[in-house]
Design a protein around this motif. Structure first.
Motif, PDB file in Angstrom:
ATOM      1  N   THR A  25      17.144  -2.876   5.731  1.00 44.42           N
ATOM      2  CA  THR A  25      16.268  -2.441   4.640  1.00 44.42           C
ATOM      3  C   THR A  25      14.886  -2.083   5.181  1.00 44.42           C
ATOM      4  N   LEU A  26      14.339  -2.973   5.997  1.00 41.04           N
ATOM      5  CA  LEU A  26      13.004  -2.710   6.554  1.00 41.04           C
ATOM      6  C   LEU A  26      13.023  -1.458   7.432  1.00 41.04           C
ATOM      7  N   THR A  27      14.039  -1.342   8.273  1.00 44.45           N
ATOM      8  CA  THR A  27      14.153  -0.173   9.157  1.00 44.45           C
ATOM      9  C   THR A  27      14.276   1.117   8.361  1.00 44.45           C
ATOM     10  N   MET A  28      15.057   1.055   7.280  1.00 49.32           N
ATOM     11  CA  MET A  28      15.262   2.256   6.454  1.00 49.32           C
ATOM     12  C   MET A  28      13.926   2.792   5.937  1.00 49.32           C
ATOM     13  N   TYR A  29      13.056   1.899   5.449  1.00 51.41           N
ATOM     14  CA  TYR A  29      11.785   2.361   4.897  1.00 51.41           C
ATOM     15  C   TYR A  29      10.788   2.717   6.006  1.00 51.41           C
ATOM     16  N   GLN A  30      10.858   2.020   7.134  1.00 54.86           N
ATOM     17  CA  GLN A  30       9.982   2.410   8.256  1.00 54.86           C
ATOM     18  C   GLN A  30      10.320   3.828   8.712  1.00 54.86           C
ATOM     19  N   ARG A  31      11.615   4.114   8.784  1.00 58.34           N
ATOM     20  CA  ARG A  31      12.029   5.465   9.171  1.00 58.34           C
ATOM     21  C   ARG A  31      11.598   6.490   8.136  1.00 58.34           C
ATOM     22  N   ALA A  32      11.718   6.112   6.847  1.00 56.73           N
ATOM     23  CA  ALA A  32      11.352   7.056   5.777  1.00 56.73           C
ATOM     24  C   ALA A  32       9.887   7.463   5.922  1.00 56.73           C
ATOM     25  N   LEU A  52       8.015   7.241   8.775  1.00 59.72           N
ATOM     26  CA  LEU A  52       7.838   7.971  10.028  1.00 59.72           C
ATOM     27  C   LEU A  52       8.282   9.428   9.878  1.00 59.72           C
ATOM     28  N   ALA A  53       9.384   9.620   9.150  1.00 56.66           N
ATOM     29  CA  ALA A  53       9.888  10.984   8.949  1.00 56.66           C
ATOM     30  C   ALA A  53       8.863  11.830   8.200  1.00 56.66           C
ATOM     31  N   ALA A  54       8.034  11.182   7.383  1.00 55.27           N
ATOM     32  CA  ALA A  54       7.004  11.904   6.634  1.00 55.27           C
ATOM     33  C   ALA A  54       5.676  11.927   7.377  1.00 55.27           C
ATOM     34  N   GLY A  55       5.680  11.453   8.624  1.00 54.34           N
ATOM     35  CA  GLY A  55       4.467  11.486   9.429  1.00 54.34           C
ATOM     36  C   GLY A  55       3.535  10.313   9.203  1.00 54.34           C
ATOM     37  N   LEU A  56       4.018   9.266   8.513  1.00 52.65           N
ATOM     38  CA  LEU A  56       3.183   8.085   8.261  1.00 52.65           C
ATOM     39  C   LEU A  56       3.603   6.969   9.204  1.00 52.65           C
ATOM     40  N   ASP A  57       2.718   6.594  10.112  1.00 51.67           N
ATOM     41  CA  ASP A  57       3.045   5.529  11.068  1.00 51.67           C
ATOM     42  C   ASP A  57       2.563   4.201  10.490  1.00 51.67           C
ATOM     43  N   MET A  58       3.423   3.560   9.712  1.00 48.01           N
ATOM     44  CA  MET A  58       3.057   2.301   9.058  1.00 48.01           C
ATOM     45  C   MET A  58       4.200   1.299   9.248  1.00 48.01           C
ATOM     46  N   PRO A  59       3.920   0.137   9.823  1.00 50.12           N
ATOM     47  CA  PRO A  59       5.019  -0.794  10.100  1.00 50.12           C
ATOM     48  C   PRO A  59       5.512  -1.535   8.871  1.00 50.12           C
ATOM     49  N   LEU A  60       4.915  -1.282   7.709  1.00 48.06           N
ATOM     50  CA  LEU A  60       5.244  -2.005   6.476  1.00 48.06           C
ATOM     51  C   LEU A  60       5.037  -3.516   6.670  1.00 48.06           C
ATOM     52  N   PRO A  61       3.773  -3.941   6.674  1.00 52.94           N
ATOM     53  CA  PRO A  61       3.480  -5.359   6.902  1.00 52.94           C
ATOM     54  C   PRO A  61       3.956  -6.209   5.737  1.00 52.94           C
ATOM     55  N   TRP A  62       4.232  -7.483   5.999  1.00 50.68           N
ATOM     56  CA  TRP A  62       4.459  -8.427   4.898  1.00 50.68           C
ATOM     57  C   TRP A  62       3.097  -8.728   4.266  1.00 50.68           C
ATOM     58  N   GLN A  63       3.129  -9.290   3.088  1.00 51.15           N
ATOM     59  CA  GLN A  63       1.886  -9.460   2.330  1.00 51.15           C
ATOM     60  C   GLN A  63       0.861 -10.298   3.085  1.00 51.15           C
ATOM     61  N   TRP A  64       1.301 -11.301   3.861  1.00 50.55           N
ATOM     62  CA  TRP A  64       0.397 -12.241   4.521  1.00 50.55           C
ATOM     63  C   TRP A  64      -0.046 -11.742   5.903  1.00 50.55           C
ATOM     64  N   ASN A  65       0.514 -10.668   6.387  1.00 51.68           N
ATOM     65  CA  ASN A  65       0.207 -10.218   7.750  1.00 51.68           C
ATOM     66  C   ASN A  65      -1.226  -9.706   7.855  1.00 51.68           C
ATOM     67  N   GLU A 118      16.056  -8.242  -2.978  1.00 51.35           N
ATOM     68  CA  GLU A 118      14.997  -9.232  -2.724  1.00 51.35           C
ATOM     69  C   GLU A 118      14.104  -8.780  -1.551  1.00 51.35           C
ATOM     70  N   THR A 119      14.699  -8.150  -0.555  1.00 51.23           N
ATOM     71  CA  THR A 119      13.888  -7.638   0.556  1.00 51.23           C
ATOM     72  C   THR A 119      12.926  -6.567   0.062  1.00 51.23           C
ATOM     73  N   ALA A 120      13.387  -5.771  -0.898  1.00 49.39           N
ATOM     74  CA  ALA A 120      12.526  -4.722  -1.455  1.00 49.39           C
ATOM     75  C   ALA A 120      11.289  -5.333  -2.116  1.00 49.39           C
ATOM     76  N   HIS A 121      11.460  -6.471  -2.797  1.00 50.51           N
ATOM     77  CA  HIS A 121      10.284  -7.140  -3.386  1.00 50.51           C
ATOM     78  C   HIS A 121       9.282  -7.479  -2.281  1.00 50.51           C
ATOM     79  N   ALA A 122       9.804  -7.963  -1.146  1.00 47.06           N
ATOM     80  CA  ALA A 122       8.911  -8.344  -0.039  1.00 47.06           C
ATOM     81  C   ALA A 122       8.207  -7.115   0.535  1.00 47.06           C
ATOM     82  N   VAL A 123       8.942  -6.005   0.675  1.00 49.68           N
ATOM     83  CA  VAL A 123       8.353  -4.775   1.222  1.00 49.68           C
ATOM     84  C   VAL A 123       7.247  -4.268   0.292  1.00 49.68           C
ATOM     85  N   LEU A 124       7.538  -4.209  -1.010  1.00 44.39           N
ATOM     86  CA  LEU A 124       6.563  -3.663  -1.957  1.00 44.39           C
ATOM     87  C   LEU A 124       5.359  -4.595  -2.100  1.00 44.39           C
TER      88      LEU A 124
END
Ligand SMILES: [Zn+2]
Length: 512
Positions: free
Chosen positions: A148-155, A157-170, A234-240
């Protein structure tokens, strides 16, 4: 050392022939010589040329042939395919391209403790374990969270956004991973993402009724961690939550809560459609007509069946509108999920061309674009009190920026108008993308409170309801009462042996 001293005699080529390395095509003698040279760590050949030159050249060759380092990582895992309750679908092997250590764990996801003992990889670095064991469940749950995390990281990156998708506490000082507890809620019919505990927890339970019917009730036990859909949701809740921490609070407007729930359900759909075999299965099952009701549209069917419903907790293939949904976050979320699902079906029908391309490949591609579009629109939406029309307007802007055909915007506009998110402008106006942001049709009423009944466990966790404020105000009221009734200052507890006697203060229990 004498060059070639360790090489066998048969490779000691005579001086009137060119050294084997200079033979242009890789002949058999060349291969043999090369292999032996590598084995013996003897970088020069017996031809007698300059030792330094030969060594450097061979080193270059070796470096050119060595696989890039990341190929040394990556693990194959054996995991559940879709839900184990769907008879025809069983286990599947999957490849996780990044480094995976015993646990399984990586930099972003780790097993929760206490929990299942860490699973060690086999000699190939793979996590292949026996189904129906805690080790299998640990590997499966990790794999779905990772995918799940990889899927959104790739999404992004494919749009030119280099964002690791941090967890809320990071932060720069806190890079703690998300802890995963596959058996975190024993005998509980629930699963949730907790920000305060930095974890995902999954329940297991024996469905009511199954206990009485089965001779061995344990065989009927349902593990929510085995559900592909529930883990993805549930992972999606964490990502968002890592992107929009205000959106999860229960005092946000109902539509903001609906975005969180809908993102969970849509993530389960998008994750399934990120797998080629799932796309193929969906195309075959629906004869490429996605509005057909299939398991794709039923989220978390195993969990849903366990709760007594036959079609699962969520059904993306619905026709609910915003005015019908009221303040019920679950119903509101279905409006968004359903609209996005219909957009997916429309885009797929438009892009599909069986003469030129395989339908499953087209579905894979369309779903990949749409999930990136959704995530980018969510990121661009306001940090507080975001509404459906905010996300809709961002999606319409992004499809234009991406240079997509105008009909893409029309599909999105039309499906959200059908759901009463915006007014329907009529067919003629729909042909061109809107020039200005659209106005909402049905809004949350001022001060409307979310009704989170029927939502998943995450939405019902006390930590997002600001329960601390309620407890604090109760404590404050208690303190006021004490002050008004002469119980002033700091009270130190008397030891059990000392019973206060009227008129005599026990030692250590003085009031300041
Ligand atoms: Zn949820």
């Amino acid at each position: 050392m004498e060059p070639g001293a360790l090489l066998p005699d048969e490779l000691d080529t005579s001086r009137d022939q060119p050294p084997v390395r200079f033979i242009p095509t890789p002949s058999a003698p060349y291969q043999q010589q090369h292999r032996l040279a590598r084995l013996l760590e003897q970088p020069v050949d017996p031809g007698g040329e300059q030792p330094g030159t030969g060594a450097a050249q061979l080193e270059d060759e070796l470096q050119a042939e060595a696989p890039p380092l990341p190929h040394a990582f990556g693990a194959r895992v054996l995991m559940w395919k879709q839900d184990p309750s769907v008879g025809e679908i069983g286990t599947r092997r999957a490849y996780l391209p990044g480094p995976v250590l015993a646990g399984p764990r990586d930099a972003r996801i780790a097993p929760g403790t206490p929990g299942i003992d860490p699973v060690e990889p086999n000699a190939f670095g793979d996590f292949v374990t026996q189904p129906d064991t805690p080790q299998f469940d640990a590997v499966h749950t990790f794999a779905v969270v990772r995918q799940t995390l990889t899927m959104y990281q790739r999404a992004l990156l494919a749009a030119g956004l280099d964002m690791p998708l941090p967890w809320q506490w990071n932060t720069s000082m806190d890079t703690r991973p998300l802890m995963v507890h596959p058996y975190g809620l024993p005998n509980v019919m629930n699963a949730f993402y907790s920000r305060s505990q930095a974890c995902l927890k999954f329940g297991d339970f024996i469905p009511p009724g199954a206990a009485a019917a089965a001779a061995d009730a344990e065989t009927a036990r349902v593990y929510t961690c085995r559900s592909f859909d529930i883990v993805a949701h549930e992972t999606a809740h964490a990502v968002l939550d890592g992107l929009k921490p205000q959106w999860l609070q229960a005092d946000a407007p109902p539509q903001t809560g609906g975005l969180h729930e809908a993102f969970g359900d849509l993530t389960a759909i998008f994750l399934a459609l990120s797998q080629l075999d799932q796309c193929e299965a969906v195309v075959a099952q629906t004869k490429a007509h996605l509005h057909d009701k299939t398991y794709l549209a039923d989220i978390a069917e195993q969990f849903g069946m366990a709760l007594g419903g036959g079609t699962g907790l969520r059904n993306a293939d619905n026709d609910l509108t915003l005015s019908q949904a009221g303040t019920q976050v679950h119903a509101i979320s279905q409006v968004f999920t359903g609209a996005m699902y219909d957009v997916l079906a429309d885009m797929f029908a438009y892009e599909r061309n069986p003469v030129l391309d395989d339908c499953a490949a087209v579905l894979h591609r369309v779903a990949a674009y749409l999930r990136g579009l959704l995530l980018r629109a969510l990121i661009a939406a306001p940090d507080r009190a975001a509404t459906y029309v905010d996300v809709l307007n961002e999606m319409l802007r992004i499809v234009q920026d991406d240079g997509k055909p105008p009909i893409y915007a029309a599909f999105i506009h039309n499906q959200f108008a059908r759901r009463e998110v915006v007014e329907h402008p009529g067919e003629a106006a729909m042909a061109q993308p809107p020039a200005a942001p659209l106005a909402p049709k049905v809004c949350d009423k001022p001060g409307a409170r979310q009704d989170r009944r029927a939502c998943c466990g995450t939405m019902n966790l006390p930590e997002y309801h600001r329960v601390n404020r309620v407890l604090d105000s109760e404590s404050a009221a208690l303190a006021r009462w004490c002050a008004a009734n002469g119980r002033l200052g700091e009270c130190l507890l008397p030891s059990a042996a000392v019973v206060p006697v009227a008129g005599v203060e026990p030692a250590g229990a003085e009031r300041a």
